[in-house]
Enzyme design. Structure first.
Site, PDB file in Angstrom:
ATOM      1  N   TYR A 280     -11.424   1.364  10.160  1.00  0.00           N
ATOM      2  CA  TYR A 280     -12.638   1.669   9.374  1.00  0.00           C
ATOM      3  C   TYR A 280     -12.966   0.649   8.293  1.00  0.00           C
ATOM      4  O   TYR A 280     -13.916   0.808   7.557  1.00  0.00           O
ATOM      5  CB  TYR A 280     -12.537   3.064   8.751  1.00  0.00           C
ATOM      6  CG  TYR A 280     -11.268   3.319   7.955  1.00  0.00           C
ATOM      7  CD1 TYR A 280     -11.142   2.871   6.648  1.00  0.00           C
ATOM      8  CD2 TYR A 280     -10.209   4.017   8.521  1.00  0.00           C
ATOM      9  CE1 TYR A 280      -9.992   3.109   5.924  1.00  0.00           C
ATOM     10  CE2 TYR A 280      -9.050   4.259   7.804  1.00  0.00           C
ATOM     11  CZ  TYR A 280      -8.945   3.807   6.514  1.00  0.00           C
ATOM     12  OH  TYR A 280      -7.799   4.040   5.805  1.00  0.00           O
ATOM     13  N   LYS A 281     -12.145  -0.400   8.169  1.00  0.00           N
ATOM     14  CA  LYS A 281     -12.410  -1.404   7.137  1.00  0.00           C
ATOM     15  C   LYS A 281     -13.283  -2.511   7.739  1.00  0.00           C
ATOM     16  O   LYS A 281     -14.422  -2.242   8.088  1.00  0.00           O
ATOM     17  CB  LYS A 281     -11.091  -1.895   6.557  1.00  0.00           C
ATOM     18  CG  LYS A 281     -10.413  -0.765   5.766  1.00  0.00           C
ATOM     19  CD  LYS A 281      -9.034  -1.075   5.244  1.00  0.00           C
ATOM     20  CE  LYS A 281      -8.522   0.127   4.454  1.00  0.00           C
ATOM     21  NZ  LYS A 281      -7.097   0.049   4.154  1.00  0.00           N
TER      22      LYS A 281
ATOM     23  N   PHE B 209       0.841  -1.195   0.000  1.00  0.00           N
ATOM     24  CA  PHE B 209       0.000   0.000   0.000  1.00  0.00           C
ATOM     25  C   PHE B 209       0.885   1.258   0.000  1.00  0.00           C
ATOM     26  O   PHE B 209       1.907   1.302   0.694  1.00  0.00           O
ATOM     27  CB  PHE B 209      -0.894  -0.028   1.243  1.00  0.00           C
ATOM     28  CG  PHE B 209      -2.009   0.977   1.215  1.00  0.00           C
ATOM     29  CD1 PHE B 209      -3.184   0.714   0.519  1.00  0.00           C
ATOM     30  CD2 PHE B 209      -1.882   2.186   1.885  1.00  0.00           C
ATOM     31  CE1 PHE B 209      -4.213   1.649   0.500  1.00  0.00           C
ATOM     32  CE2 PHE B 209      -2.912   3.122   1.869  1.00  0.00           C
ATOM     33  CZ  PHE B 209      -4.082   2.847   1.177  1.00  0.00           C
TER      34      PHE B 209
ATOM     35  N   ARG C 101     -12.288  -4.382  -7.742  1.00  0.00           N
ATOM     36  CA  ARG C 101     -12.081  -5.029  -6.451  1.00  0.00           C
ATOM     37  C   ARG C 101     -13.407  -5.181  -5.716  1.00  0.00           C
ATOM     38  O   ARG C 101     -14.203  -4.240  -5.643  1.00  0.00           O
ATOM     39  CB  ARG C 101     -11.105  -4.168  -5.649  1.00  0.00           C
ATOM     40  CG  ARG C 101     -10.489  -4.839  -4.456  1.00  0.00           C
ATOM     41  CD  ARG C 101      -9.456  -3.917  -3.839  1.00  0.00           C
ATOM     42  NE  ARG C 101     -10.068  -2.732  -3.257  1.00  0.00           N
ATOM     43  CZ  ARG C 101      -9.541  -2.037  -2.244  1.00  0.00           C
ATOM     44  NH1 ARG C 101      -8.391  -2.396  -1.731  1.00  0.00           N
ATOM     45  NH2 ARG C 101     -10.149  -0.977  -1.772  1.00  0.00           N
TER      46      ARG C 101
ATOM     47  N   ASP D 255       1.174  -5.118   8.331  1.00  0.00           N
ATOM     48  CA  ASP D 255       0.035  -4.223   8.171  1.00  0.00           C
ATOM     49  C   ASP D 255      -1.210  -5.102   8.018  1.00  0.00           C
ATOM     50  O   ASP D 255      -1.318  -5.896   7.076  1.00  0.00           O
ATOM     51  CB  ASP D 255       0.235  -3.333   6.938  1.00  0.00           C
ATOM     52  CG  ASP D 255      -0.843  -2.267   6.826  1.00  0.00           C
ATOM     53  OD1 ASP D 255      -1.985  -2.521   7.263  1.00  0.00           O
ATOM     54  OD2 ASP D 255      -0.544  -1.181   6.288  1.00  0.00           O
TER      55      ASP D 255
HETATM   56  C1  LIG Z   1      -6.312   1.226   4.056  1.00  0.00           C
HETATM   57  C2  LIG Z   1      -4.891   0.983   4.292  1.00  0.00           C
HETATM   58  C3  LIG Z   1      -4.118   1.913   4.968  1.00  0.00           C
HETATM   59  C4  LIG Z   1      -4.730   3.241   5.347  1.00  0.00           C
HETATM   60  O1  LIG Z   1      -3.957   4.068   6.103  1.00  0.00           O
HETATM   61  P1  LIG Z   1      -4.637   5.392   6.685  1.00  0.00           P
HETATM   62  O2  LIG Z   1      -3.585   6.041   7.437  1.00  0.00           O
HETATM   63  O3  LIG Z   1      -5.827   4.963   7.487  1.00  0.00           O
HETATM   64  O4  LIG Z   1      -5.121   6.208   5.535  1.00  0.00           O
HETATM   65  C5  LIG Z   1      -2.799   1.582   5.264  1.00  0.00           C
HETATM   66  N1  LIG Z   1      -2.273   0.397   4.858  1.00  0.00           N
HETATM   67  C6  LIG Z   1      -3.001  -0.497   4.147  1.00  0.00           C
HETATM   68  C7  LIG Z   1      -2.392  -1.789   3.733  1.00  0.00           C
HETATM   69  C8  LIG Z   1      -4.326  -0.237   3.841  1.00  0.00           C
HETATM   70  O5  LIG Z   1      -5.033  -1.106   3.136  1.00  0.00           O
END
Ligand SMILES: *Cc1c(COP(=O)(O)O)cnc(C)c1O
Length: 423
Positions: free
Chosen positions: A223-224, A129, A382, A198
Site C-alpha cells: 500500500y505504500k 519499524f 516526514r 524489509d
Molecule cells: C509500513 C511498514 C510495515 C507495515 O506492516 P503492516 O503489517 O502492513 O502493518 C512493516 N515494516 C516497515 C518497515 C514498514 O515501513
C-alpha cells in the site's frame, strides 16, 4: 536561488510526467505521504466495479476458476518480481507485511537452527519499524533465539559468528537512510548468517536487486509506493537456493500442496504458495494488481531507473528549498544527503512543534506525516516523494506553504496540537 520557473522547467523535461494522469489527485493537494499510503489509481475503481458486479455478482463461486481468482496471488507476484529484481517463482503475494515477517523469519530460524549451537542471534537496528522488532521478539522467545537491536552505526561491530539472521529495513522508515544491500549481504554471509530485508519503503521507489545482491529473504508492503490501497496484501520473497526447505508456521489450507484434496495432514506446497495461509482477499488483490501496474507503466519510459532518478531530483529539490527558505525557523534535514544513502522520503526536525506543524500543513493542503521519536530519537516531520504522482512545482508549492505556516505562526494555534488516533 531556486525559482518557480526552474521547477516548471524540470516538469517540462520530466520523462515520467504523463504517468501522473493515472491517478485520482484531489484538486490543489500536494500529497507527500505516498510512502505511507499510495494514491488511488483511476483503474482501481473501474476494475473493482467490474470484479464486484460481474465476477462476484454474476460469476459467483465459479469465478475462482473462470476469472482466475485462484491463481491471482501468483500472477500478481509475477508482475511484481521485476520491481524487486527477483525471479517470478521466488515471490508470493499474501497477508500483511507483519504476517509475512512472522512466516519468513520463523522459516529462517528453522533453517538456521542447529542443536547446541551459539549461532542464534537475530541482529537488527534499534530504530527498525516496530512490527519488525515485535515479530522478532516474539519469535526469538518461541524458538530460543536471542535478539540484538543496536544503533545503525554499531551494526558492523555486532555482526559476528553468533549471528544467524541479519534483519534490516532497506530504507529506514524514520530517517530515509538506505542500506547498501549487496554490502550487508556479503558481510553477513562472511559470518555464515542470512539476511532478511524489509522493503516497505523501497519497492516502487528504489531499484532493487534481490537476486543480484545475493539476499536471502525479503518482505514488503503493497500500500505504500506500490499504490495497492489501504491494507493491501503484502509480499514475501525467498531466494530459490532455500526453496528445498520451504515451510512456515502458519500452515493454512491455501499453503497446502493440494488444497482441494482436503487432506487431513498438512503438506506444504513445494513452491512459494507455501506462504499462502487462508483464502486470499480477492478485492484487495485486484486493487493491488492495479497499483503495481501504475509502477510497471514506467517500463517503457526507463522503469525503476527513471523512477529513482526523478525521486532523487524531487527530494534534492525539497532539501535545497528547505535550506533556502525554512532555515530561519530551525528546520533541519536528518536524511542523508548522499544519493546512495537515501531512499525516497525526507525527514526534518524542528526545534519545537513538529506535530502541530504537520497538522497545520495538512490544513494548507500539504500532506506529510509526523513520526514520534523513541527514547532519545528526535520527533520527525516526514515527507515522501512519489515520482509517479508528483511534479516539481508541487515540491515548490509545499515549501512555499510551509514557509507561510511558519512565518505567520499558523502552527501555534492550539487546535493543531490535538493528537489524532492515526498520525
Ligand atoms: C509500513 C511498514 C510495515 C507495515 O506492516 P503492516 O503489517 O502492513 O502493518 C512493516 N515494516 C516497515 C518497515 C514498514 O515501513
Amino acid at each position: 536561488m531556486i525559482t518557480l520557473e526552474h521547477c516548471m522547467n524540470l516538469d517540462l523535461n520530466d520523462p515520467l510526467r504523463a504517468l501522473r494522469d493515472q491517478f485520482v489527485i484531489p484538486e490543489g493537494l500536494v500529497y507527500l505521504d505516498g510512502n505511507s499510503l499510495g494514491m488511488l489509481p483511476k483503474t482501481t475503481s473501474t476494475r473493482l466495479q467490474k470484479v464486484i458486479e460481474f465476477e462476484w455478482g454474476q460469476g459467483l463461486i465459479g469465478s475462482w476458476n473462470s476469472a482466475g481468482w485462484y491463481t491471482m496471488p501468483g500472477q500478481i507476484a509475477e508482475r511484481l518480481a521485476p520491481i524487486l529484481g527477483a525471479l517470478p517463482q521466488e515471490v508470493m503475494v499474501a497477508d500483511s507485511t507483519s504476517l509475512n515477517l512472522y512466516k519468513v523469519l520463523a522459516m529462517a530460524m528453522q533453517q538456521m537452527r542447529r542443536p547446541n549451537s551459539s549461532k542464534r542471534v537475530v541482529l537488527t537496528e534499534a530504530d527498525n519499524f516496530p512490527t519488525d522488532l515485535y515479530m522478532m521478539q516474539s519469535l526469538c522467545q518461541q524458538w530460543d533465539f536471542e535478539w540484538k537491536a543496536v544503533p545503525t552505526a554499531d551494526l558492523g561491530k555486532h555482526l559476528n559468528a553468533n549471528v544467524a539472521i541479519l534483519m534490516l529495513s532497506h530504507v529506514n522508515y524514520r530517517t530515509g537512510h538506505m542500506h547498501d544491500m549487496q554490502v550487508w549481504n556479503e558481510r553477513a554471509h562472511n559470518f555464515g548468517a542470512r539476511t532478511l530485508w524489509d522493503l516497505a519503503h523501497s519497492a516502487g521507489a528504489v531499484p532493487l536487486q534481490l537476486n543480484a545482491s545475493n539476499s536471502d529473504y525479503a518482505v514488503g508492503c503493497g500500500y505504500k509506493y506500490l499504490n495497492g490501497g489501504p491494507g493491501a496484501p503484502a509480499y514475501v520473497w525467498v531466494h530459490s537456493r532455500w526453496h528445498s526447505q520451504l515451510s512456515q508456521p502458519l500452515s493454512g489450507w491455501f499453503g497446502h500442496i493440494r488444497p482441494f484434496e482436503f487432506d487431513g495432514q498438512y503438506q506444504p506446497a513445494a513452491d512459494m504458495r507455501a506462504f499462502l495461509c487462508g483464502t486470499p482477499p480477492i478485492l484487495s488483490m485486484v486493487a493491488l494488481a492495479c497499483g503495481i501496474e501504475t509502477v510497471r507503466s514506467s517500463d517503457a519510459l526507463g522503469g525503476m531507473t527513471a523512477i529513482r532518478e526523478k525521486s532523487l531530483q524531487l527530494s534534492q529539490l525539497f532539501m535545497e528549498l528547505v535550506q533556502q527558505r525554512l532555515q530561519p525557523w530551525g528546520l533541519e534535514c536528518v536524511t542523508p544527503l548522499a544519493t546512495e544513502n537515501r531512499g525516497s522520503h525526507v525527514s526534518l526536525t524542528a526545534p519545537e512543534g513538529s506535530y502541530a506543524m504537520i497538522q497545520a500543513l495538512i490544513t494548507h493542503g500539504v500532506v506529510g506525516d509526523y513520526r514520534a521519536g523513541r527514547s532519545n530519537e528526535p520527533h520527525l516531520l516526514r515527507f515522501g516523494f512519489t515520482p509517479l504522482t508528483l511534479r516539481y512545482i508541487d515540491v515548490w508549492e509545499a515549501v512555499d506553504r510551509f514557509e507561510h505556516v511558519l512565518k505567520n505562526d499558523v502552527w501555534r494555534d492550539p487546535r493543531f496540537s490535538q493528537t489524532q488516533a492515526v498520525t
